[in-house]
Design a protein around this motif. Structure first.
Motif, PDB file in Angstrom:
ATOM      1  N   THR A 132       0.838  -1.201   0.000  1.00 10.31           N
ATOM      2  CA  THR A 132       0.000   0.000   0.000  1.00 10.31           C
ATOM      3  C   THR A 132       0.872   1.249   0.000  1.00 10.31           C
ATOM      4  O   THR A 132       0.585   2.215  -0.710  1.00 10.31           O
ATOM      5  N   ARG A 133       1.950   1.237   0.801  1.00  9.98           N
ATOM      6  CA  ARG A 133       2.887   2.379   0.806  1.00  9.98           C
ATOM      7  C   ARG A 133       3.474   2.594  -0.576  1.00  9.98           C
ATOM      8  O   ARG A 133       3.573   3.736  -1.040  1.00  9.98           O
ATOM      9  N   ALA A 134       3.863   1.521  -1.246  1.00  7.41           N
ATOM     10  CA  ALA A 134       4.434   1.634  -2.589  1.00  7.41           C
ATOM     11  C   ALA A 134       3.420   2.242  -3.561  1.00  7.41           C
ATOM     12  O   ALA A 134       3.767   3.116  -4.364  1.00  7.41           O
ATOM     13  N   LYS A 135       2.177   1.788  -3.476  1.00  5.74           N
ATOM     14  CA  LYS A 135       1.135   2.332  -4.358  1.00  5.74           C
ATOM     15  C   LYS A 135       0.867   3.803  -4.053  1.00  5.74           C
ATOM     16  O   LYS A 135       0.657   4.601  -4.974  1.00  5.74           O
ATOM     17  N   LEU A 136       0.896   4.166  -2.783  1.00  8.49           N
ATOM     18  CA  LEU A 136       0.709   5.576  -2.416  1.00  8.49           C
ATOM     19  C   LEU A 136       1.852   6.443  -2.931  1.00  8.49           C
ATOM     20  O   LEU A 136       1.621   7.570  -3.372  1.00  8.49           O
ATOM     21  N   HIS A 137       3.084   5.938  -2.855  1.00  9.75           N
ATOM     22  CA  HIS A 137       4.231   6.678  -3.405  1.00  9.75           C
ATOM     23  C   HIS A 137       4.034   6.934  -4.893  1.00  9.75           C
ATOM     24  O   HIS A 137       4.259   8.055  -5.373  1.00  9.75           O
ATOM     25  N   ILE A 138       3.629   5.916  -5.616  1.00 13.80           N
ATOM     26  CA  ILE A 138       3.420   6.059  -7.059  1.00 13.80           C
ATOM     27  C   ILE A 138       2.283   7.040  -7.334  1.00 13.80           C
ATOM     28  O   ILE A 138       2.410   7.925  -8.195  1.00 13.80           O
ATOM     29  N   ALA A 139       1.178   6.901  -6.621  1.00 12.66           N
ATOM     30  CA  ALA A 139       0.034   7.799  -6.825  1.00 12.66           C
ATOM     31  C   ALA A 139       0.412   9.246  -6.513  1.00 12.66           C
ATOM     32  O   ALA A 139       0.088  10.157  -7.291  1.00 12.66           O
TER      33      ALA A 139
END
Length: 173
Positions: free
Chosen positions: A95-102
């Motif tokens: 989830t952290r990785a997806k938030l970084h990308i977003a």
């Protein structure tokens, strides 16, 4: 410092980003030295001989704008911007990785719009031959270019963040 913070400086997506960061650091350092010299010189002259340079306020304003944008770009690259660590750290790694990308993608989109619109303002001033109503009579497009340049630097480091976020970690399948 949280577990995901970089303690050894920013992680690089390649030598071009390192070069750009180094150039931004040098430009920022030079402008900071000039700003301090200008402010100290103005203060000294006003206190010692009751004389003002006249142009110091105008230049310091331009310098502060540049320092703000370039400092924000370097802080972004170093991972030194504010975030709510205790909430972020509680999320699963995926989830952290997806938030970084977003975050990087949305911020990049916004920066590109800001580069475009602020460059339009500078080009409009250039085309119309506008000058600052100040002692230096600076062509307005010159200080106005600080904004698209600053947003472009932020955008470059957002691209770097995106590249780093989408790369698979070493050892991952």
């Amino acid at each position: 410092m949280s577990a995901h913070s970089e303690s050894r400086g920013p992680v690089s997506a390649g030598p071009i980003f390192d070069l750009i960061a180094r150039l931004v650091q040098i430009a920022t350092g030079l402008v900071l030295v000039a700003l301090v010299m200008l402010v100290c010189g103005e203060a000294f002259l006003r206190g010692a001989v009751n004389y003002s340079l006249g142009f110091a306020e105008e230049l310091t304003g331009y310098f502060v704008v540049m320092l703000t944008f370039f400092g924000a770009a370097l802080a972004l690259r170093a991972g030194a911007l504010f975030q709510v660590d205790f909430l972020f750290d509680a999320l699963p790694a995926s989830t952290r990785a997806k938030l970084h990308i977003a975050f990087a993608a949305i911020a990049l989109f916004i920066c590109i719009i800001f580069v475009w619109k602020t460059a339009d303002v500078a080009m409009s001033s250039l085309e119309r031959g506008k000058f600052a109503p100040t002692v230096l009579r600076t062509p307005l497009w010159i200080p106005q270019l600080l904004m698209p340049t600053g947003f472009a630097m932020i955008a470059i480091f957002l691209v770097e963040k995106l590249l780093l976020a989408v790369r698979k970690p070493k050892g991952a399948a």
